[in-house]
Motif scaffolding. Structure first.
Motif, short mmCIF file in Angstrom:
data_model
loop_
_atom_site.label_atom_id
_atom_site.label_comp_id
_atom_site.label_asym_id
_atom_site.label_seq_id
_atom_site.Cartn_x
_atom_site.Cartn_y
_atom_site.Cartn_z
N PHE A 48 -13.32 -5.82 -7.98
CA PHE A 48 -12.33 -5.01 -8.67
C PHE A 48 -11.64 -4.13 -7.57
CE2 PHE A 48 -11.58 -1.12 -10.96
CZ PHE A 48 -10.98 -1.57 -12.24
N TRP A 49 -12.38 -3.55 -6.67
CA TRP A 49 -11.47 -2.67 -5.84
C TRP A 49 -10.78 -3.68 -4.69
CZ3 TRP A 49 -10.83 2.23 -6.15
CH2 TRP A 49 -11.86 3.25 -7.20
N ILE A 50 -11.16 -4.88 -4.33
CA ILE A 50 -10.58 -5.47 -3.57
C ILE A 50 -9.24 -6.26 -4.10
CG2 ILE A 50 -10.77 -7.58 -1.84
CD1 ILE A 50 -13.61 -6.78 -1.56
N LYS A 53 -7.40 -3.71 -8.05
CA LYS A 53 -6.60 -2.25 -7.53
C LYS A 53 -5.32 -2.46 -6.97
CE LYS A 53 -9.18 0.99 -9.54
NZ LYS A 53 -8.68 1.99 -10.66
N PRO A 54 -5.66 -3.29 -5.75
CA PRO A 54 -4.09 -3.64 -5.09
C PRO A 54 -3.26 -4.32 -6.02
CG PRO A 54 -6.38 -4.21 -3.74
CD PRO A 54 -6.83 -3.84 -4.98
N LEU A 55 -3.62 -5.03 -6.95
CA LEU A 55 -2.75 -6.01 -7.56
C LEU A 55 -2.09 -4.99 -8.49
CD1 LEU A 55 -4.48 -9.17 -8.32
CD2 LEU A 55 -2.49 -9.14 -6.97
N ARG A 56 -2.86 -4.03 -9.01
CA ARG A 56 -2.14 -2.95 -9.95
C ARG A 56 -1.21 -2.07 -9.24
NH1 ARG A 56 -7.25 -0.49 -13.71
NH2 ARG A 56 -7.74 -2.53 -14.89
N ILE A 57 -1.70 -1.79 -7.98
CA ILE A 57 -0.61 -0.91 -7.31
C ILE A 57 0.54 -1.51 -6.99
CG2 ILE A 57 -0.40 0.35 -5.31
CD1 ILE A 57 -3.44 1.13 -5.18
N ILE A 58 0.34 -2.76 -6.43
CA ILE A 58 1.69 -3.80 -6.21
C ILE A 58 2.35 -3.76 -7.48
CG2 ILE A 58 2.71 -5.88 -5.52
CD1 ILE A 58 -0.17 -6.03 -3.48
N MET A 59 1.89 -3.96 -8.55
CA MET A 59 2.46 -4.07 -9.77
C MET A 59 3.47 -2.94 -10.15
SD MET A 59 3.45 -6.36 -11.99
CE MET A 59 2.30 -7.68 -11.72
N ILE A 60 2.56 -1.78 -10.04
CA ILE A 60 3.44 -0.39 -10.42
C ILE A 60 4.50 -0.25 -9.52
CG2 ILE A 60 3.08 2.07 -10.19
CD1 ILE A 60 0.04 1.75 -11.07
N PHE A 133 10.33 7.19 -8.97
CA PHE A 133 8.84 7.27 -7.74
C PHE A 133 8.15 8.35 -8.13
CE2 PHE A 133 12.18 4.54 -5.86
CZ PHE A 133 11.23 3.24 -5.56
N GLY A 134 8.35 9.46 -8.92
CA GLY A 134 7.58 10.58 -9.27
C GLY A 134 6.53 10.06 -10.25
N ILE A 135 6.78 9.33 -11.13
CA ILE A 135 6.03 8.77 -12.15
C ILE A 135 5.11 7.65 -11.53
CG2 ILE A 135 5.92 7.31 -14.33
CD1 ILE A 135 8.08 8.78 -15.40
N ALA A 136 5.78 6.86 -10.54
CA ALA A 136 4.81 5.56 -10.13
C ALA A 136 3.87 6.37 -9.02
CB ALA A 136 5.91 4.67 -9.32
N LEU A 137 4.04 7.66 -8.24
CA LEU A 137 3.19 8.07 -7.48
C LEU A 137 2.09 8.61 -8.21
CD1 LEU A 137 2.43 9.10 -4.75
CD2 LEU A 137 3.64 11.20 -5.32
N LEU A 138 2.21 9.18 -9.38
CA LEU A 138 1.38 9.48 -10.14
C LEU A 138 0.16 8.35 -10.89
CD1 LEU A 138 2.86 12.49 -12.51
CD2 LEU A 138 1.44 12.78 -10.29
N PHE A 144 -6.45 5.23 -7.78
CA PHE A 144 -7.48 5.75 -7.03
C PHE A 144 -8.50 6.82 -7.49
CE2 PHE A 144 -4.26 4.19 -4.00
CZ PHE A 144 -5.04 3.32 -3.16
N SER A 145 -8.35 6.85 -8.86
CA SER A 145 -9.43 7.87 -9.57
C SER A 145 -9.17 9.22 -9.21
CB SER A 145 -10.82 7.49 -9.28
OG SER A 145 -11.05 6.18 -9.72
N PHE A 146 -8.08 9.68 -8.95
CA PHE A 146 -7.50 11.21 -8.64
C PHE A 146 -7.60 11.92 -10.09
CE2 PHE A 146 -6.36 9.63 -4.44
CZ PHE A 146 -6.80 10.76 -3.52
N ASP A 147 -8.35 13.10 -10.01
CA ASP A 147 -8.04 14.19 -11.31
C ASP A 147 -6.50 14.62 -11.05
OD1 ASP A 147 -8.42 15.36 -13.43
OD2 ASP A 147 -10.02 16.52 -12.79
#
Length: 350
Positions: A48-50, A53-60, A133-138, A144-147
């Motif tokens: 899931f993390w390998i 997660k990277p695929l989701r970030i790349i897609m975003i 890009f502000g929305i993409a950063l959030l 990454f499970s940031f609050d």
């Protein structure tokens, strides 16, 4: 007793444990597929993390880049459409919606409109890029499970503090943006901004640069501009007041009308004249005589040339008709009559 009966009986051997993922991991389809393909427990449990997660970030990031490209393409198309002469009336700048002597759209200066559209397009592209890009950063931080709640709260407090500290800067930027959108003035316009009056040399989102008649260069913050008097938009009205002393008003009016009419038929000045000159008549009466007003409606760019030529021809007409000499004589000898006997209706001396 035999020897074999006395030897110890070996204990039965236990099967070696087989490494398998945890039951929670096996409940997921991705974990099962990865484990069946690789036979790696750690890779299956961390799939899931390998992988995800990277695929989701790349897609975003890819979606953010695609959205930015699409928005920028739309803004560029709007800029090109606005720079074109075939723009609907409601989308044209103010100076092109005011009726003037020009009859063809090509007579307007397209460079001014192109520069204005490019400036607005640049601002819009910067704002949309920061927003996307502000929305993409959030969204990436959320992966990454940031609050995000404390982060957004801190950003809100910092934004409020920055707004209080830089409110004049924000005011200048907003005023400059609306000034560009409304086309209040542009480079080359002759404007009156209050304390500074002159020709606009540069227009920015924060500062407008104006050079006055003495050559002084003024830098004016857009947020401090309360009123704008633009002498270069639409049409202009040239007003000429000429004193005629106590000469006959009918004679002076006729002379001035003839001189003013010659302006409208001049091939060099006719393109700058919106409406033919008109002698309105007596504007005021002073102790030195009457004042006759002549007006002519011109284009914004031709008002100064037409005004100078109109004053010259009116002054020459008064001089050639002899009215100027009678005005001078009346001022030197107040008791000397400035009208002829035919004008006053009185006969000569007997």
């Amino acid at each position: 007793m035999t020897v074999s009966s006395l030897s110890p009986t070996p204990a039965p051997s236990r099967p070696e444990p087989v490494d398998t993922p945890s039951p929670e991991c096996l409940d997921e389809t991705l974990c099962k597929i990865v484990f069946n393909w690789t036979d790696s427990v750690w890779f299956a449990e961390g799939s899931f993390w390998i992988l995800v997660k990277p695929l989701r970030i790349i897609m975003i990031l890819l979606l953010a880049l695609a959205a930015r490209w699409l928005v920028h393409r739309t803004i560029r198309r709007l800029v090109r459409t606005t720079s074109d002469a075939e723009v609907p009336t409601m989308l044209r700048p103010l100076r092109e919606r005011i009726p003037t002597a020009a009859t063809e759209p090509g007579e307007f200066v397209p460079e001014r409109r192109r520069q204005r559209a490019e400036a607005i397009g640049s601002v819009l592209r910067s704002l949309t890029t920061a927003f996307i890009f502000g929305i993409a950063l959030l969204m990436v931080l959320k992966e990454f499970s940031f609050d995000l709640a404390p982060l957004l709260a801190s950003a809100g407090i910092a934004g409020v503090a920055l707004g209080f500290g830089a409110q004049s800067l924000v005011k200048d930027l907003i005023a400059g943006l609306f000034m560009l959108i409304e086309d209040q003035y542009g480079v080359g316009d002759n404007v009156d901004l209050g304390e500074a009056s002159g020709v606009v040399e540069a227009v920015g989102l924060r500062v407008t640069t104006v050079r006055d008649a003495r050559g002084v260069l003024w830098y004016i913050r857009n947020g401090e501009i309360v009123r704008v008097g633009n002498k270069s938009q639409g049409w202009a009205l040239v007003v000429v007041d000429l004193p005629i002393g106590f000469a006959g008003t009918e004679e002076a009016t006729a002379v001035l009308r003839t001189a003013a009419a010659s302006i409208a038929v001049d091939p060099e000045l006719a393109p700058s004249i919106v409406e033919p000159p008109e002698v309105l008549g007596v504007e005021q009466v002073t102790v030195e005589g009457t004042v006759i007003r002549t007006v002519v409606k011109t284009t914004a760019d031709g008002q100064f040339g037409v005004g100078r030529e109109l004053r010259r021809r009116l002054a020459e007409a008064l001089e050639n008709s002899g009215i100027t000499a009678r005005i001078a004589a009346g001022r030197l000898y107040p008791g000397l009559p400035t009208r002829t006997d035919s004008e006053t209706g009185q006969g000569g001396a007997t």
